[in-house]
Structures are given as C-alpha cells and as structure tokens.
Motif scaffolding. Structure first.
Motif, mmCIF file in Angstrom:
data_model
loop_
_atom_site.group_PDB
_atom_site.id
_atom_site.type_symbol
_atom_site.label_atom_id
_atom_site.label_comp_id
_atom_site.label_asym_id
_atom_site.label_seq_id
_atom_site.Cartn_x
_atom_site.Cartn_y
_atom_site.Cartn_z
ATOM 1 N N HIS A 1 1.004 -1.784 0.126
ATOM 2 C CA HIS A 1 -0.039 -0.324 -0.002
ATOM 3 C C HIS A 1 0.342 1.347 0.068
ATOM 4 N N GLU A 2 2.139 1.323 0.142
ATOM 5 C CA GLU A 2 3.005 2.344 0.195
ATOM 6 C C GLU A 2 4.308 2.688 -1.037
ATOM 7 N N ARG A 3 3.731 1.724 -1.599
ATOM 8 C CA ARG A 3 4.668 1.538 -2.976
ATOM 9 C C ARG A 3 4.028 1.684 -4.005
ATOM 10 N N ALA A 4 3.864 3.069 -4.853
ATOM 11 C CA ALA A 4 3.968 2.956 -6.705
ATOM 12 C C ALA A 4 4.224 2.167 -7.428
ATOM 13 N N PHE A 5 5.364 2.392 -6.927
ATOM 14 C CA PHE A 5 5.782 0.592 -7.896
ATOM 15 C C PHE A 5 5.500 -0.391 -8.314
ATOM 16 N N ALA A 6 4.509 -0.864 -6.965
ATOM 17 C CA ALA A 6 4.188 -2.245 -7.081
ATOM 18 C C ALA A 6 2.386 -2.322 -7.399
ATOM 19 N N LEU A 7 2.321 -0.431 -7.279
ATOM 20 C CA LEU A 7 0.529 -1.105 -6.935
ATOM 21 C C LEU A 7 0.402 -0.240 -8.286
ATOM 22 N N ALA A 8 0.827 0.386 -9.424
ATOM 23 C CA ALA A 8 0.836 0.813 -11.178
ATOM 24 C C ALA A 8 1.528 -0.346 -11.892
ATOM 25 N N PRO B 1 -7.457 -7.729 0.891
ATOM 26 C CA PRO B 1 -7.759 -8.306 2.222
ATOM 27 C C PRO B 1 -7.416 -7.693 3.665
ATOM 28 N N VAL B 2 -6.821 -7.086 3.522
ATOM 29 C CA VAL B 2 -6.141 -5.889 5.185
ATOM 30 C C VAL B 2 -7.453 -5.078 5.124
ATOM 31 N N PHE B 3 -7.381 -3.990 3.795
ATOM 32 C CA PHE B 3 -7.659 -2.609 4.050
ATOM 33 C C PHE B 3 -8.487 -2.542 3.514
ATOM 34 N N GLY B 4 -9.020 -3.227 3.067
ATOM 35 C CA GLY B 4 -10.589 -3.508 2.111
ATOM 36 C C GLY B 4 -11.023 -2.707 1.582
ATOM 37 N N ARG B 5 -9.523 -1.655 0.546
ATOM 38 C CA ARG B 5 -9.288 -0.659 -0.893
ATOM 39 C C ARG B 5 -9.304 -1.868 -1.803
ATOM 40 N N THR B 6 -9.935 -1.044 -3.268
ATOM 41 C CA THR B 6 -9.560 -1.478 -4.421
ATOM 42 C C THR B 6 -7.745 -1.392 -4.614
ATOM 43 N N VAL B 7 -6.932 -2.223 -5.185
ATOM 44 C CA VAL B 7 -4.984 -2.346 -5.897
ATOM 45 C C VAL B 7 -5.892 -0.025 -6.457
ATOM 46 N N LEU B 8 -7.143 -0.383 -7.099
ATOM 47 C CA LEU B 8 -6.575 1.295 -7.765
ATOM 48 C C LEU B 8 -7.245 2.253 -6.694
ATOM 49 N N GLN B 9 -7.726 1.606 -5.653
ATOM 50 C CA GLN B 9 -7.841 3.303 -4.387
ATOM 51 C C GLN B 9 -6.919 3.429 -4.102
ATOM 52 N N LEU B 10 -5.945 2.113 -3.685
ATOM 53 C CA LEU B 10 -4.662 2.368 -2.866
ATOM 54 C C LEU B 10 -3.743 3.455 -3.797
ATOM 55 N N LEU B 11 -3.638 3.102 -4.825
ATOM 56 C CA LEU B 11 -2.706 3.752 -5.841
ATOM 57 C C LEU B 11 -3.568 5.568 -6.302
ATOM 58 N N ASN B 12 -4.319 5.536 -6.096
ATOM 59 C CA ASN B 12 -4.903 6.708 -6.439
ATOM 60 C C ASN B 12 -4.491 7.424 -4.597
ATOM 61 N N ALA B 13 -4.385 7.365 -3.872
ATOM 62 C CA ALA B 13 -4.681 7.749 -2.612
ATOM 63 C C ALA B 13 -2.752 7.538 -2.328
ATOM 64 N N LEU B 14 -2.104 7.055 -2.997
ATOM 65 C CA LEU B 14 -0.491 7.548 -2.594
ATOM 66 C C LEU B 14 0.082 8.432 -3.831
ATOM 67 N N GLN B 15 -0.826 8.499 -4.901
ATOM 68 C CA GLN B 15 -0.867 9.547 -5.502
ATOM 69 C C GLN B 15 -1.061 10.919 -5.528
ATOM 70 N N GLY B 16 -2.015 10.727 -4.982
ATOM 71 C CA GLY B 16 -3.123 11.689 -4.598
ATOM 72 C C GLY B 16 -2.245 12.565 -3.005
ATOM 73 N N SER B 17 -1.442 11.922 -2.248
ATOM 74 C CA SER B 17 -0.551 12.315 -1.479
ATOM 75 C C SER B 17 0.419 13.179 -1.595
#
Length: 158
Positions: free
Chosen positions: A123-130, A142-158
């Motif tokens: 969840h901290e690595r755009a290089f893996a999420l993208a 399965p832990v955070f309950g968010r989609t891969v795209l939501q996790l990526l967008n959260a990183l890119q928005g920070s």
C-alpha cells in the motif's frame, strides 16, 4: 481456466539487462510456480528506499498456482538465485538483478516468520500498485478493504 490459487507477483530489477532478466524470471515462474494468466505492461521507476542512477523495471504477474504461499516463496527465492541474485544479510535496499515479491495470494492473509502476505508495504509502493492496477484494478486488498486502484490513487494524491 484457473485450477489453483490466484497469486499476484511483482518482478523488478535494475542491474544487468532488466528486460531479459524479467523475461527469464517470467519463464521460470511459469515452469516452477504456475501458469501466468496475465501480465502488466512494463513500468520503469526510480529506486525506492535508496539512490541509484539506474531505474527499475517492474512488472506484475497474475499466476495460477497449486503451491502453498510458503512454497511459492521458496521457488521465487530459488529462481532469483538461479538468475544471479545474491542476498546479503542486513544489506537493506539496493540495486539488484531480480526481485520477485508475493503481493497477494488469493484472499489469504499470511503472517509467519518468513512470509507476510499481502506484502506488508504494498500500500506504500506506487511501483508495485501501478503494475498491479494494470491487471487487477478492482482487486480488494484483504487487510485494508480497498481496491488496488483506490490504494494507488491515495498514494498519488498525497
């Protein structure tokens, strides 16, 4: 048609010929771990956690495996060694010819001495999420309950 557990792996490397090494790793994964069902496009990214002039090539794979998570790890580490990766104890992050990470294994959560799945820093690595978003944008962590795209967008928005 899938017959095992859907597993997502991340391949990465920045030493030698990363394109050739990742292709060889993908072939080895198909032989040793399971059938590759999908692959992301290739992503060139800056090193994470250290400085190096050479960018990393990253690629996500969807693999159908009949192996346990621990057996997938064992085969991935053996394949890395076969491709010339040398892991030095306590070396931390640095350049490497190949790295094979288990990002997700089905919907399972594994927390053992040698393996944590989902990958603990996914969840901290755009290089893996993208790359993962290329092949499974709607996959729910399965832990955070968010989609891969939501996790990526959260990183890119920070």
């Amino acid at each position: 048609m899938a017959s095992g557990t859907t597993t997502y792996l991340l391949l990465g490397g920045n030493e030698g010929d990363p394109e050739r090494t990742l292709a060889m790793a993908e072939e080895g994964i198909a032989r040793r771990i399971g059938a590759v069902q999908a692959r992301s496009r290739d992503h060139w990214t800056a090193p994470w956690g250290f400085h190096d002039e050479r960018p990393f090539l990253n690629r996500a794979l969807l693999v159908d495996t009949r192996l346990s998570p621990e057996a997938v790890l064992h085969e991935a580490l053996a394949l890395e060694a076969d491709l010339g990766r040398v892991r030095l104890p306590g070396a931390g992050y640095g350049p490497r010819s190949i790295d094979i990470d288990i990002l997700l294994y089905g919907g399972c959560v594994v927390d053992s001495l040698h393996l944590i799945v989902p990958h603990p820093r996914l969840h901290e690595r755009a290089f893996a999420l993208a790359p993962l978003a290329d092949i499974a944008p709607g996959l729910v962590h399965p832990v955070f309950g968010r989609t891969v795209l939501q996790l990526l967008n959260a990183l890119q928005g920070s």
